[in-house]
Design a protein around this motif. Structure first.
Motif, short mmCIF file in Angstrom:
data_model
loop_
_atom_site.label_atom_id
_atom_site.label_comp_id
_atom_site.label_asym_id
_atom_site.label_seq_id
_atom_site.Cartn_x
_atom_site.Cartn_y
_atom_site.Cartn_z
N VAL A 131 47.29 -28.82 -4.15
CA VAL A 131 48.19 -29.40 -5.16
C VAL A 131 49.53 -29.75 -4.50
O VAL A 131 50.11 -30.81 -4.76
CB VAL A 131 48.42 -28.42 -6.34
N GLY A 132 50.00 -28.86 -3.62
CA GLY A 132 51.24 -29.12 -2.90
C GLY A 132 51.17 -30.41 -2.10
O GLY A 132 52.12 -31.19 -2.04
N ALA A 133 50.01 -30.65 -1.49
CA ALA A 133 49.84 -31.87 -0.68
C ALA A 133 49.96 -33.10 -1.56
O ALA A 133 50.54 -34.12 -1.16
CB ALA A 133 48.48 -31.84 0.02
N GLU A 134 49.44 -33.01 -2.79
CA GLU A 134 49.54 -34.16 -3.69
C GLU A 134 51.00 -34.41 -4.09
O GLU A 134 51.43 -35.56 -4.18
CB GLU A 134 48.69 -33.93 -4.94
N ILE A 135 51.74 -33.30 -4.31
CA ILE A 135 53.16 -33.47 -4.65
C ILE A 135 53.87 -34.13 -3.46
O ILE A 135 54.62 -35.10 -3.63
CB ILE A 135 53.82 -32.11 -4.97
N GLY A 136 53.62 -33.60 -2.27
CA GLY A 136 54.27 -34.14 -1.07
C GLY A 136 54.00 -35.63 -0.91
O GLY A 136 54.87 -36.41 -0.52
N GLU A 137 52.77 -36.01 -1.23
CA GLU A 137 52.40 -37.43 -1.11
C GLU A 137 53.13 -38.27 -2.16
O GLU A 137 53.63 -39.35 -1.86
CB GLU A 137 50.88 -37.54 -1.26
N GLU A 138 53.20 -37.73 -3.38
CA GLU A 138 53.87 -38.47 -4.47
C GLU A 138 55.35 -38.70 -4.16
O GLU A 138 55.89 -39.77 -4.42
CB GLU A 138 53.77 -37.69 -5.79
N VAL A 139 56.02 -37.65 -3.64
CA VAL A 139 57.48 -37.77 -3.48
C VAL A 139 57.88 -38.22 -2.08
O VAL A 139 59.05 -38.46 -1.81
CB VAL A 139 58.21 -36.44 -3.81
N GLY A 140 56.91 -38.34 -1.18
CA GLY A 140 57.23 -38.75 0.19
C GLY A 140 58.01 -37.69 0.94
O GLY A 140 59.14 -37.91 1.40
N ALA A 141 57.41 -36.51 1.05
CA ALA A 141 58.11 -35.37 1.66
C ALA A 141 57.74 -35.22 3.13
O ALA A 141 56.76 -35.78 3.60
CB ALA A 141 57.75 -34.09 0.91
N CYS A 142 58.54 -34.43 3.83
CA CYS A 142 58.12 -33.89 5.11
C CYS A 142 57.45 -32.55 4.79
O CYS A 142 58.03 -31.73 4.08
CB CYS A 142 59.31 -33.65 6.03
N MET A 143 56.24 -32.37 5.28
CA MET A 143 55.49 -31.15 4.98
C MET A 143 55.31 -30.38 6.29
O MET A 143 54.89 -30.95 7.29
CB MET A 143 54.10 -31.48 4.44
N ASP A 144 55.62 -29.09 6.23
CA ASP A 144 55.45 -28.31 7.45
C ASP A 144 55.05 -26.89 7.05
O ASP A 144 55.39 -26.43 5.95
CB ASP A 144 56.77 -28.30 8.23
N ASN A 145 54.31 -26.23 7.92
CA ASN A 145 53.95 -24.85 7.63
C ASN A 145 54.51 -23.94 8.71
O ASN A 145 55.15 -24.39 9.67
CB ASN A 145 52.44 -24.70 7.45
N THR A 146 54.25 -22.64 8.57
CA THR A 146 54.89 -21.68 9.47
C THR A 146 54.42 -21.81 10.91
O THR A 146 55.02 -21.21 11.80
CB THR A 146 54.63 -20.25 8.99
N ALA A 147 53.35 -22.56 11.15
CA ALA A 147 52.93 -22.79 12.53
C ALA A 147 54.10 -23.37 13.35
O ALA A 147 54.18 -23.18 14.56
CB ALA A 147 51.74 -23.74 12.58
N THR A 148 54.98 -24.07 12.66
CA THR A 148 56.08 -24.74 13.34
C THR A 148 56.95 -23.77 14.15
O THR A 148 57.53 -24.14 15.16
CB THR A 148 56.93 -25.54 12.30
#
Lengths: 573, 438
Positions: B103-120
Motif C-alpha cells: 500500500v505504501g508503494a502505491e502512495i509513493g507512486e501517487e505522490v511521486g515520493a523518494c522511497m527508501d528503506n533501512t538498507a540505506t
C-alpha cells in the motif's frame, strides 16, 4: 456484465475447425455463447482483423524469488525503459525481467489470458503468490518443483509411487501449486555438494537414486493422481553440446505410459524449452556443434504421449534463471558475468546469470535456428507450443517476433542473410536451411492456444471459442488476406492486440488497456487416501531438518491467493 | 490455565524465528510469557502490553506539546503533506508487513515520493555489491543441514541475532551435520573480541578497516599464490590455514554484517567477499548470506523489486522509477536539503541517522508511524501509533535468506487502534481524493 459480439473478423479456432472464416463470436456473462444468444451486445467491429481465443502460456518465469532476484540484481535491465503510469496503468520497468505490472500489460497487449509460472520453489511459494497477486489481468498458476525434493528422492529410490503421489497432493495443497515440475532431476540436489547429474543414469549422492527413476516415478505419480497437467520436465544436461542423446533417454522414459485424467489431456510428459536439449557435437565451436532438433522432434512425432515447448532464442541481452543450479554456475564460468544462486533446503536450488545472445556469434545463431526448427519439424502442432522460456532464451515481449520467424521463411532468410554473422555456417550445421515450412495462423492458434490449454488440462476453459468456454478473446490488427506481404506486420499485430476480452471483461480496447480485469490464481486440490506414513515423514522432516515449522509452511489467506480458482481432483479410488 | 499460542513468528530481527510460544491470559487478551524467544524478541512481545502505551495519533503543537487527534485527521494531515510536497521522502518500511509495504508503494507512486528503506544505512552496500557480482547463496536450512565451515565476518550474532547460531549456523544437528557444532569449524573475523569471537575455533582479529585486504589475501591463498608476511595484521601462515580450512570443507558459508558493509570500502568489501565465495565454488560448495537486521527489511526490497525493479533508494518523483544510490538515498537527500516532507514508517532514523539528517527531519513537515515513542517520533510533527505487526496483526515477512514467513496475530491491539496497513489505506484513499480534486 456487458455482452459482446465480435463481428466480421477472420476467426481461427482449431478446436472447432474454424480456419479463417468470418464468424461472429459472442460473449455473455463471461462465457462464450452462440452468436444468437446475446441481447443488446456491445459490438466490436473486427473487420479485416484476426480473431482467436486468448493465448495460453505454458511456461514462463514471470513471478517468484528468482525472477525478483533477476530484477533486483540487474538495475541495468531497466536503463531507459522505465515508464510512467497513465490512465489505469501504473509505472512499469524492465526489459528481460519486467516488473509484475509490465508483465501483465505485456501479456494483455499480446492477447494472452493465462500464464503458467514455470518453477516455484515450495519454501518460497508465498513469494511467488505475492507476485502473482500483484500481476493484474491474466490468470496464473505456478508449478512447484519436485525433481530434487528429498521426500521424492527417498520414495522413488524404493519406487513408492503411492507415497510420492500423496506427498505431491499434500505439497500442491500447501503451496497452492498447479502441477509437477521437474528441473534437472537429481542434478540440483547434487549441486548441494557442488556436483551434478549429467545423464539419466548418474546417481544422486547419498540419496542413491537416478534421474531416470525420478522422471519415471513422477510421471507415474502424476497419472496416479490424474492431475490436469502432465509431468513438466527440464531434463539433465541442458545447454550442453551433445545433450540430445540424454534428451531422447529422458523422453523414452515415457514410452508406453498412458494418460489417466478427466481433463482431456493426452500427453504424460511435457519437455519444456526443447531447443536447449537438442544439441549435437562436442563443443560450441562451429566445426563441432550441430543441431539435432530433427532427431529429437522425429522421435516425438513417432509417439503420441509427449508435448514440448520451443524456448526460441531471440538474440537479445537477457537474464537466465532456472532451478538448474549447476547449469547457471557453469554458465557464469562461460560468460564471466554476475552469478546469483540460492539452494533451498530439502527442495531445490536456483541460479541466475545475465546472458547476451549475440547474433555476431555462431552459437547464438545456431541456438536461434534450433529453436525455430523445433517448431517447424512438428507434425502435430497441438503438441508443440511457442515459448521463449521467458526470460531464458528471450524476453516475454519477443513472442510476436518468434511468431514472425515461424510464419515467414522470408523473415528467417533475412535473419540468416543479413543479421546473423555466420548465417551460412548455421545453414550448414543446423536444419534451418532445408525448412521452408511456414506456420499458418490456424497452426499458430494450435501452438499458442488450443495445444497448451489441452496439455495444461484447461481445454474446458481456454484455448478455443467454443460456446461454454471462458470469454477470453483476442483480436489482432492482422488481415490474413492482405497483410501477408510483409512479415513485420505479423510481429506488430501480435504485439498490439486491438482488443482483448478476458473473462468477459474488455481489457484492451483499440490497443489501450482500459481495465485491470478479475485476475485468478489457479491451483489443484488433489484428494488422496489418508497416508499415515507420508504424514509422519512430513512432520519428522519439519521437526528435524526444515527451518520453518510445518504449521508456518502452509500458504493461506486472502493476501496470498485473493481470488483462487481451485481444480478438484479425486484420487482416492 | 494459560492459553498457549504456538508457531509464533518473532517480529524482531532478520532471523525471523518461527517457533515461539506465547502464553496468554484466560481471556486471551494479555500476553503473560514468551517462550523460545531471545531476550530481545520476548521484550518486543511484552512491551506491547505496556499500560502507558500511546493508542491514538498525536500532533505536535507550536509550543512543542502534543495534542491527540483522530486517525482520520492524521491521515488527512499525512495525505496533504505528501500531496503538497514536491519531493517527499517515504522512509523505513522494514518493521512492517509486505501488504503494508505494498500500500505504501502505491502512495509513493501517487505522490511521486523518494522511497527508501533501512538498507540505506545497513545492507544497502550489499545490494549494490550483488548488482556488481551476483551472490551465491542458500537458505538457512541448507546451512543447518550441510555447512561444515562457518565464517562470521564483521557481525556479532551472539548479541545481534541471538538465536542464529542455535537455529541455523553452529549448533543444529542437521541432515548431514549430525554432530552439531562438533561437525563445524567456526571462523570469526572481527577486530573486536566479541562474544561471538570467543566461541570461534579461529578468530582472525584483523586491523580495523582492513577487511578488503584480508578478503583479497584469502582469495590469493585459495589459489595458492604468494602472500606478504602480514596482511591486515594477520600472519600469512594463518591466512593460508584459513584458506585451507575453507577449501577442505564440504560446504562453506560466510555470514557478514555491518562490520563490513559500513566500514571503509563498503560495497567493495562485499564484492570481494562474494568473489571469495565464487572462487570457493570451484573447489567445494560455498554460500554467502547477509545478516539482515530488521525482520522485514528484506521484504521491502522484494516488494519494491517486483513493483518497481529496484530494492532501495527509489526516486519516483518523475513519475517513473529511478535508482541512484548516493543521489536517491535518504541521507544524501536530507543532507543536501532536497526534501520538503518526511514520512517514516517501521524504522527509527532519529536513532540511526547522522544528526545532520535528523535535524533536517525536525525542520520539515513530518509524520512518524510507529507503535513506540522513538527519537523519530519525538522530532516529527505527527506521530501515529499503530498495532504491532507480528503481535497484534499478521502479515508476510521475508527472512534474511529471503524465505517468506507469515507472522501471526497473537492478541488484539488496544481498542480502536489501526494497523499500519489500515492507516496507509486511509492515507491512500485521501491522497486519491486530493489528487482527483486538484
Amino acid at each position: 456484465m456487458t455482452d459482446y459480439l465480435i463481428k466480421n473478423g477472420f476467426v481461427f479456432d482449431p478446436v472447432q475447425g474454424i480456419n479463417g472464416d468470418k464468424v461472429d463470436v459472442a460473449i455473455k456473462d463471461g462465457k462464450i455463447v452462440d452468436a444468437g444468444d446475446v441481447t443488446n451486445p456491445t459490438i466490436i467491429d473486427a473487420t479485416g482483423m484476426t480473431v482467436m481465443a486468448a493465448a495460453v502460456d505454458i511456461h514462463a518465469h514471470v513471478a517468484g524469488p528468482k525472477v525478483n532476484m533477476g530484477r533486483n540484481f540487474r538495475p541495468e535491465d531497466k536503463l531507459f525503459n522505465c515508464t510512467a503510469g497513465s490512465g489505469m496503468k501504473r509505472m512499469e520497468g524492465g526489459f528481460s525481467v519486467p516488473t509484475v505490472l509490465r508483465t501483465a500489460y505485456l501479456y494483455a497487449r499480446m492477447g494472452f489470458g493465462f500464464s503458467m509460472e514455470a518453477a516455484m520453489p515450495p519454501l518460497y511459494a508465498r513469494h511467488t503468490h505475492e507476485e502473482i497477486r500483484d500481476t493484474p489481468i491474466i490468470d496464473q498458476g505456478a508449478l512447484p518443483v519436485f525433481g530434487n525434493n528429498w521426500f521424492v528422492l527417498e520414495y522413488l529410490k524404493e519406487n513408492e509411487i503411492e507415497n510420492t503421489a500423496a506427498y505431491i497432493a499434500w505439497l500442491l495443497n500447501q503451496t497452492k501449486g498447479f502441477g509437477v515440475k521437474c528441473v534437472n532431476p537429481g542434478g540440483t540436489e547434487s549441486w548441494g555438494w557442488g556436483l551434478n547429474c549429467e545423464t539419466v543414469d548418474d546417481v544422486v549422492p547419498y540419496f542413491d537414486v537416478t534421474p531416470r527413476q525420478i522422471v519415471s516415478g513422477l510421471i507415474e505419480a502424476n497419472e496416479y493422481l490424474g492431475l490436469p497437467h502432465c509431468m513438466h520436465v527440464h531434463g539433465n544436461s541442458l545447454g550442453e553440446p551433445g545433450n540430445y542423446g540424454i534428451t531422447l533417454d529422458t523422453l523414452k522414459i515415457a514410452e508406453g505410459v498412458k494418460p489417466q485424467n478427466d481433463f482431456g489431456r493426452e500427453v504424460v510428459l511435457h519437455n519444456t524449452h526443447l531447443q536447449f536439449h537438442c544439441y549435437g557435437g562436442e563443443s560450441y565451436a562451429s566445426k563441432s556443434f550441430e543441431s539435432k532438433s530433427k532427431e529429437v522432434v522425429n522421435y516425438i512425432n513417432s509417439v503420441d504421449n509427449i508435448s514440448y515447448d520451443l524456448g526460441v532464442v531471440t538474440l537479445d541481452e537477457t537474464t537466465t534463471m532456472t532451478a538448474d543450479g549447476p547449469f547457471e554456475h557453469h554458465l557464469s564460468h562461460m560468460n564471466n558475468l554476475k552469478w546469483a544462486n540460492t539452494d533451498v533446503e530439502l527442495e531445490t536450488g536456483s541460479g541466475i546469470v545475465p546472458f547476451i545472445y549475440n547474433p555476431k556469434t555462431f552459437i547464438a545463431g545456431a541456438q536461434w535456428a534450433i529453436g525455430l526448427e523445433c517448431g517447424l519439424f512438428i507434425k502435430d502442432p497441438m503438441r508443440a507450443y511457442i515459448t521463449t522460456d521467458a526470460p531464458n532464451a528471450g524476453p516475454l515481449c519477443r513472442y510476436p517476433r518468434v511468431y514472425k520467424w515461424l510464419m515467414s521463411a522470408k523473415a528467417r532468410d533475412d535473419m540468416l542473410d543479413n543479421t546473423l554473422k555466420y548465417g551460412d555456417k548455421i545453414r550448414e550445421r543446423c536444419y534451418i536451411g532445408e525448412l521452408d515450412r511456414e506456420i499458418s495462423l490456424y497452426e499458430l492458434a494450435m501452438m499458442t492456444r488450443a495445444g497448451p490449454a489441452k496439455t495444461l488440462g484447461l481445454s474446458h476453459m481456454f484455448g478455443s471459442l467454443k460456446p461454454g468456454l471462458e470469454g477470453d478473446v483476442a483480436v489482432y490488427p492482422y488481415n490474413p488476406e492482405t497483410d501477408t506481404d510483409d512479415p513485420e506486420k505479423i510481429e506488430y499485430a501480435f504485439g498490439n492486440a486491438a482488443y482483448l476480452i478476458k473473462g468477459g471483461k474488455l481489457i484492451v480496447k483499440e490497443g489501450e488497456i482500459v481495465d485491470m480485469g478479475n485476475k485468478r490464481t489457479f491451483w489443484v486440490n488433489a484428494k488422496v487416501n489418508e497416508n499415515p506414513m507420508v504424514e509422519r515423514d512430513i512432520s519428522e522432516k519439519f521437526r528435524r531438518y526444515y527451518t520453518v515449522t510445518q504449521n508456518n509452511y502452509t500458504v493461506e489467506g486472502p493476501h496470498f491467493v485473493p481470488n483462487p480458482y481451485v481444480i478438484e481432483v479425486d484420487a482416492t479410488k | 490455565m494459560a492459553k498457549i499460542v504456538t508457531d509464533v513468528v518473532c517480529p524482531f530481527c532478520g532471523t525471523l524465528c518461527d517457533d515461539l510460544e506465547v502464553a496468554l491470559s484466560d481471556d486471551g487478551k494479555e500476553i503473560l510469557e514468551v517462550y523460545n524467544a531471545c531476550a530481545i524478541g520476548a521484550t518486543k512481545f511484552l512491551h506491547s502490553q505496556a499500560s502507558d502505551r500511546l493508542t491514538r495519533p498525536q500532533k505536535k503543537q507550536e509550543d512543542g506539546s502534543w495534542k491527540e487527534v483522530t486517525y482520520d485527521e492524521a491521515a488527512d494531515y499525512t495525505a496533504k503533506m505528501l500531496v503538497d510536497a514536491k519531493k517527499p521522502l517515504m522512509y523505513g518500511w522494514s518493521s512492517t508487513s509486505c501488504s503494508a509495504q505494498g500500500v505504501g508503494a502505491e502512495i509513493g507512486e501517487e505522490v511521486g515520493a523518494c522511497m527508501d528503506n533501512t538498507a540505506t544505512v545497513c545492507h544497502g552496500s550489499t545490494l549494490i555489491a550483488v548488482q556488481d557480482v551476483g551472490v551465491p547463496s542458500a537458505t538457512l536450512g541448507e546451512i543447518a543441514n550441510r555447512a561444515d565451515r562457518v565464517v562470521f565476518w564483521g557481525c556479532n550474532p551472539a548479541h545481534a541475532h541471538p538465536r542464529h547460531m542455535s537455529r541455523y549456523s553452529i549448533f543444529p544437528r542437521g541432515f548431514f551435520t549430525g554432530k552439531g557444532s562438533k561437525s563445524r569449524q567456526m571462523i570469526v573475523v572481527d577486530p573486536r573480541n566479541t562474544d561471538t569471537a570467543k566461541m570461534a575455533d579461529v578468530h582472525l582479529q584483523l586491523e580495523q578497516g582492513h577487511d578488503y585486504e584480508l578478503l583479497s589475501a584469502i582469495r590469493v591463498a585459495i589459489r595458492g599464490e604468494k602472500l606478504p608476511d602480514v596482511v591486515a595484521g594477520i600472519s600469512k601462515e594463518q591466512i593460508y590455514e584459513v584458506a585451507d580450512t575453507l577449501k577442505s570443507g564440504r560446504f562453506a558459508v560466510i555470514f557478514f554484517g555491518m562490520g563490513v558493509t559500513h566500514s571503509l570500502g563498503k560495497n567493495h568489501n562485499i564484492d570481494i567477499a562474494i568473489s571469495v565465495t565464487r572462487d570457493l565454488n570451484d573447489y567445494t560448495k560455498a554460500a554467502i548470506v547477509p545478516m539482515r537486521g530488521h525482520y522485514n527489511v528484506t521484504g521491502s526490497g522484494q516488494v519494491w523489486g517486483w513493483q518497481f525493479g529496484f530494492p532501495f533508494c527509489l526516486d519516483l518523483t518523475r513519475g517513473f522509477a529511478r535508482y541512484n544510490p548516493g543521489d536517491s538515498s535518504s541521507n544524501d537527500l536530507l543532507v543536501r536539503d532536497e526534501l520538503d516532507a518526511v514520512f517514516v514508517l517501521g524504522s527509527d532514523p532519529g536513532a540511526h541517522f547522522p544528526v545532520r539528517s535528523v535535524k533536517k527531519i525536525a525542520q520539515l513537515p513530518s509524520v512518524c508511524i510507529d507503535p513506540h515513542i522513538t527519537p523519530t517520533s519525538a522530532v516529527s510533527k505527527m506521530h501515529v501509533p499503530v498495532a504491532f505487526v507480528g503481535v497484534e496483526v499478521g502479515g508476510c515477512a521475508y527472512r534474511m535468506d529471503n524465505v517468506p514467513i507469515e507472522t501471526k496475530k497473537v492478541v488484539e491491539p488496544p481498542e480502536g487502534m489501526l494497523t499500519d496497513e489500515e492507516f496507509l489505506q486511509l492515507v491512500l484513499n485521501r491522497v486519491r481524493e486530493l489528487k482527483g480534486a486538484a
